[in-house]
Motif scaffolding. Structure first.
Motif, PDB file in Angstrom:
ATOM      1  N   ARG A   1       0.850  -1.193   0.000  1.00  0.00           N
ATOM      2  CA  ARG A   1       0.000   0.000   0.000  1.00  0.00           C
ATOM      3  C   ARG A   1       0.886   1.243   0.000  1.00  0.00           C
ATOM      4  NH1 ARG A   1      -5.268  -0.614   1.687  1.00  0.00           N
ATOM      5  NH2 ARG A   1      -5.801  -2.688   2.443  1.00  0.00           N
ATOM      6  N   LEU A   2       0.447   2.288  -0.704  1.00  0.00           N
ATOM      7  CA  LEU A   2       1.172   3.549  -0.711  1.00  0.00           C
ATOM      8  C   LEU A   2       1.281   4.116   0.705  1.00  0.00           C
ATOM      9  CD1 LEU A   2      -0.102   3.252  -3.679  1.00  0.00           C
ATOM     10  CD2 LEU A   2       0.194   5.696  -3.800  1.00  0.00           C
ATOM     11  N   SER A   3       0.223   3.961   1.477  1.00  0.00           N
ATOM     12  CA  SER A   3       0.179   4.536   2.826  1.00  0.00           C
ATOM     13  C   SER A   3       1.138   3.861   3.797  1.00  0.00           C
ATOM     14  CB  SER A   3      -1.243   4.457   3.384  1.00  0.00           C
ATOM     15  OG  SER A   3      -1.657   3.104   3.503  1.00  0.00           O
ATOM     16  N   ARG A   4       1.648   2.675   3.470  1.00  0.00           N
ATOM     17  CA  ARG A   4       2.550   1.948   4.374  1.00  0.00           C
ATOM     18  C   ARG A   4       4.015   2.082   3.972  1.00  0.00           C
ATOM     19  NH1 ARG A   4       0.718   1.581   8.899  1.00  0.00           N
ATOM     20  NH2 ARG A   4       2.113  -0.118   9.348  1.00  0.00           N
ATOM     21  N   PHE A   5       4.296   2.797   2.892  1.00  0.00           N
ATOM     22  CA  PHE A   5       5.669   2.851   2.378  1.00  0.00           C
ATOM     23  C   PHE A   5       6.665   3.379   3.399  1.00  0.00           C
ATOM     24  CE2 PHE A   5       9.056   5.419   0.445  1.00  0.00           C
ATOM     25  CZ  PHE A   5       9.835   4.381  -0.008  1.00  0.00           C
ATOM     26  N   GLU A   6       6.394   4.509   4.020  1.00  0.00           N
ATOM     27  CA  GLU A   6       7.367   5.101   4.947  1.00  0.00           C
ATOM     28  C   GLU A   6       7.632   4.196   6.141  1.00  0.00           C
ATOM     29  OE1 GLU A   6       6.350   9.136   5.898  1.00  0.00           O
ATOM     30  OE2 GLU A   6       6.428   9.746   3.801  1.00  0.00           O
ATOM     31  N   VAL A   7       6.601   3.536   6.636  1.00  0.00           N
ATOM     32  CA  VAL A   7       6.769   2.620   7.769  1.00  0.00           C
ATOM     33  C   VAL A   7       7.651   1.443   7.349  1.00  0.00           C
ATOM     34  CG1 VAL A   7       5.544   1.078   9.353  1.00  0.00           C
ATOM     35  CG2 VAL A   7       4.541   3.288   8.739  1.00  0.00           C
ATOM     36  N   ILE A   8       7.388   0.897   6.165  1.00  0.00           N
ATOM     37  CA  ILE A   8       8.179  -0.232   5.673  1.00  0.00           C
ATOM     38  C   ILE A   8       9.612   0.194   5.406  1.00  0.00           C
ATOM     39  CG2 ILE A   8       8.454  -1.820   3.713  1.00  0.00           C
ATOM     40  CD1 ILE A   8       5.350  -1.900   3.589  1.00  0.00           C
ATOM     41  N   ARG A   9       9.793   1.361   4.769  1.00  0.00           N
ATOM     42  CA  ARG A   9      11.145   1.859   4.481  1.00  0.00           C
ATOM     43  C   ARG A   9      11.953   2.003   5.763  1.00  0.00           C
ATOM     44  NH1 ARG A   9      11.020   7.759   3.064  1.00  0.00           N
ATOM     45  NH2 ARG A   9      10.737   7.735   5.307  1.00  0.00           N
TER      46      ARG A   9
ATOM     47  N   LEU B   1      -9.139  -8.213  -5.245  1.00  0.00           N
ATOM     48  CA  LEU B   1     -10.379  -8.327  -4.488  1.00  0.00           C
ATOM     49  C   LEU B   1     -10.917  -6.976  -4.039  1.00  0.00           C
ATOM     50  CD1 LEU B   1      -9.482 -11.372  -2.225  1.00  0.00           C
ATOM     51  CD2 LEU B   1     -10.931 -11.352  -4.258  1.00  0.00           C
ATOM     52  N   GLN B   2     -10.034  -5.999  -3.975  1.00  0.00           N
ATOM     53  CA  GLN B   2     -10.427  -4.689  -3.461  1.00  0.00           C
ATOM     54  C   GLN B   2     -11.288  -3.904  -4.458  1.00  0.00           C
ATOM     55  OE1 GLN B   2      -7.057  -2.599  -2.004  1.00  0.00           O
ATOM     56  NE2 GLN B   2      -8.245  -1.272  -0.714  1.00  0.00           N
ATOM     57  N   ARG B   3     -11.273  -4.261  -5.711  1.00  0.00           N
ATOM     58  CA  ARG B   3     -12.124  -3.687  -6.751  1.00  0.00           C
ATOM     59  C   ARG B   3     -11.894  -2.219  -7.045  1.00  0.00           C
ATOM     60  NH1 ARG B   3     -13.821  -8.308  -8.716  1.00  0.00           N
ATOM     61  NH2 ARG B   3     -15.132  -9.450  -7.306  1.00  0.00           N
ATOM     62  N   GLY B   4     -10.703  -1.751  -6.990  1.00  0.00           N
ATOM     63  CA  GLY B   4     -10.416  -0.355  -7.332  1.00  0.00           C
ATOM     64  C   GLY B   4     -10.737   0.588  -6.189  1.00  0.00           C
TER      65      GLY B   4
ATOM     66  N   VAL C   1      11.411 -10.407   4.542  1.00  0.00           N
ATOM     67  CA  VAL C   1      10.001 -10.766   4.361  1.00  0.00           C
ATOM     68  C   VAL C   1       9.226 -10.517   5.650  1.00  0.00           C
ATOM     69  CG1 VAL C   1       8.415 -12.684   3.936  1.00  0.00           C
ATOM     70  CG2 VAL C   1      10.415 -12.374   2.476  1.00  0.00           C
ATOM     71  N   GLU C   2       9.790 -10.904   6.776  1.00  0.00           N
ATOM     72  CA  GLU C   2       9.134 -10.710   8.072  1.00  0.00           C
ATOM     73  C   GLU C   2       8.897  -9.224   8.362  1.00  0.00           C
ATOM     74  OE1 GLU C   2      10.371 -11.308  12.693  1.00  0.00           O
ATOM     75  OE2 GLU C   2      10.792 -12.983  11.335  1.00  0.00           O
ATOM     76  N   VAL C   3       9.896  -8.391   8.095  1.00  0.00           N
ATOM     77  CA  VAL C   3       9.770  -6.952   8.338  1.00  0.00           C
ATOM     78  C   VAL C   3       8.714  -6.324   7.432  1.00  0.00           C
ATOM     79  CG1 VAL C   3      10.987  -4.761   7.975  1.00  0.00           C
ATOM     80  CG2 VAL C   3      12.033  -6.555   9.342  1.00  0.00           C
ATOM     81  N   ILE C   4       8.697  -6.696   6.162  1.00  0.00           N
ATOM     82  CA  ILE C   4       7.695  -6.144   5.241  1.00  0.00           C
ATOM     83  C   ILE C   4       6.296  -6.567   5.673  1.00  0.00           C
ATOM     84  CG2 ILE C   4       6.831  -6.147   2.875  1.00  0.00           C
ATOM     85  CD1 ILE C   4       9.781  -6.433   1.962  1.00  0.00           C
ATOM     86  N   CYS C   5       6.124  -7.821   6.039  1.00  0.00           N
ATOM     87  CA  CYS C   5       4.807  -8.293   6.488  1.00  0.00           C
ATOM     88  C   CYS C   5       4.357  -7.566   7.748  1.00  0.00           C
ATOM     89  CB  CYS C   5       4.842  -9.795   6.755  1.00  0.00           C
ATOM     90  SG  CYS C   5       4.802 -10.805   5.281  1.00  0.00           S
ATOM     91  N   ALA C   6       5.237  -7.485   8.734  1.00  0.00           N
ATOM     92  CA  ALA C   6       4.861  -6.869  10.010  1.00  0.00           C
ATOM     93  C   ALA C   6       4.555  -5.384   9.868  1.00  0.00           C
ATOM     94  CB  ALA C   6       5.976  -7.085  11.034  1.00  0.00           C
ATOM     95  N   SER C   7       5.356  -4.668   9.090  1.00  0.00           N
ATOM     96  CA  SER C   7       5.164  -3.221   8.985  1.00  0.00           C
ATOM     97  C   SER C   7       4.165  -2.826   7.908  1.00  0.00           C
ATOM     98  CB  SER C   7       6.502  -2.523   8.754  1.00  0.00           C
ATOM     99  OG  SER C   7       7.143  -3.036   7.614  1.00  0.00           O
ATOM    100  N   GLY C   8       3.841  -3.735   6.986  1.00  0.00           N
ATOM    101  CA  GLY C   8       2.913  -3.421   5.911  1.00  0.00           C
ATOM    102  C   GLY C   8       1.490  -3.898   6.151  1.00  0.00           C
ATOM    103  N   ARG C   9       1.296  -4.700   7.200  1.00  0.00           N
ATOM    104  CA  ARG C   9      -0.012  -5.309   7.445  1.00  0.00           C
ATOM    105  C   ARG C   9      -0.986  -4.318   8.077  1.00  0.00           C
ATOM    106  NH1 ARG C   9       1.558  -9.589  10.368  1.00  0.00           N
ATOM    107  NH2 ARG C   9       1.730 -10.830   8.472  1.00  0.00           N
ATOM    108  N   THR C  10      -2.167  -4.195   7.459  1.00  0.00           N
ATOM    109  CA  THR C  10      -3.258  -3.418   8.058  1.00  0.00           C
ATOM    110  C   THR C  10      -4.389  -4.347   8.482  1.00  0.00           C
ATOM    111  OG1 THR C  10      -4.492  -3.060   6.005  1.00  0.00           O
ATOM    112  CG2 THR C  10      -2.773  -1.443   6.554  1.00  0.00           C
ATOM    113  N   GLY C  11      -4.390  -5.566   7.960  1.00  0.00           N
ATOM    114  CA  GLY C  11      -5.443  -6.517   8.269  1.00  0.00           C
ATOM    115  C   GLY C  11      -6.630  -6.420   7.336  1.00  0.00           C
ATOM    116  N   LYS C  12      -6.549  -5.543   6.356  1.00  0.00           N
ATOM    117  CA  LYS C  12      -7.639  -5.363   5.404  1.00  0.00           C
ATOM    118  C   LYS C  12      -7.258  -5.966   4.057  1.00  0.00           C
ATOM    119  CE  LYS C  12      -8.959  -1.065   7.599  1.00  0.00           C
ATOM    120  NZ  LYS C  12      -8.930   0.395   7.500  1.00  0.00           N
TER     121      LYS C  12
END
Length: 112
Positions: free
Chosen positions: A9-17, A38-41, A74-85
């Motif tokens: 997600r664009l909104s998670r980039f800074e957290v992941i970086r 699945l998000q349909r745009g 992979v673990e860091v990207i998953c943990a910091s990029g996850r919103t649960g949605k």
């Protein structure tokens, strides 16, 4: 050697970086990508008008690394990029046969 592609997600980039920097991953390629899922745009607003986009805007991170760093990345990207949605993204890991640094001619591990 591995290549990690992460659609995020664009909104998670800074957290992941920032999370990647904490584990000494400071070099990666970043690209704006569009896709369908699945998000349909998403609904976009331009000059006060709302438009339905047929695509989903995301970022793609491409990271080259040695085999030992893959699980941590992979673990860091998953943990910091996850919103649960729906639409949090995907990560793929592929093997690399050869990497060459154009500037110096270094190859493989030393070129990463």
């Amino acid at each position: 050697m591995k290549k990690i592609d992460a659609i995020i997600r664009l909104s998670r980039f800074e957290v992941i970086r920032d999370a990647l920097a904490e584990i000494d991953v400071r070099f990666f390629t970043l690209a704006e990508v569009k896709g369908f899922g699945l998000q349909r745009g998403e609904k976009l607003t331009y000059r006060g008008s709302v438009y339905d986009a047929d695509y989903i805007a995301r970022l793609q991170l491409t990271i080259l690394c040695n085999d030992e760093k893959v699980d941590d990345i992979v673990e860091v990207i998953c943990a910091s990029g996850r919103t649960g949605k729906v639409g949090d993204g995907k990560i793929t890991v592929t093997s690399l046969d050869r990497v060459v640094r154009i500037r110096t001619g270094e190859e493989n591990e030393s070129a990463i």
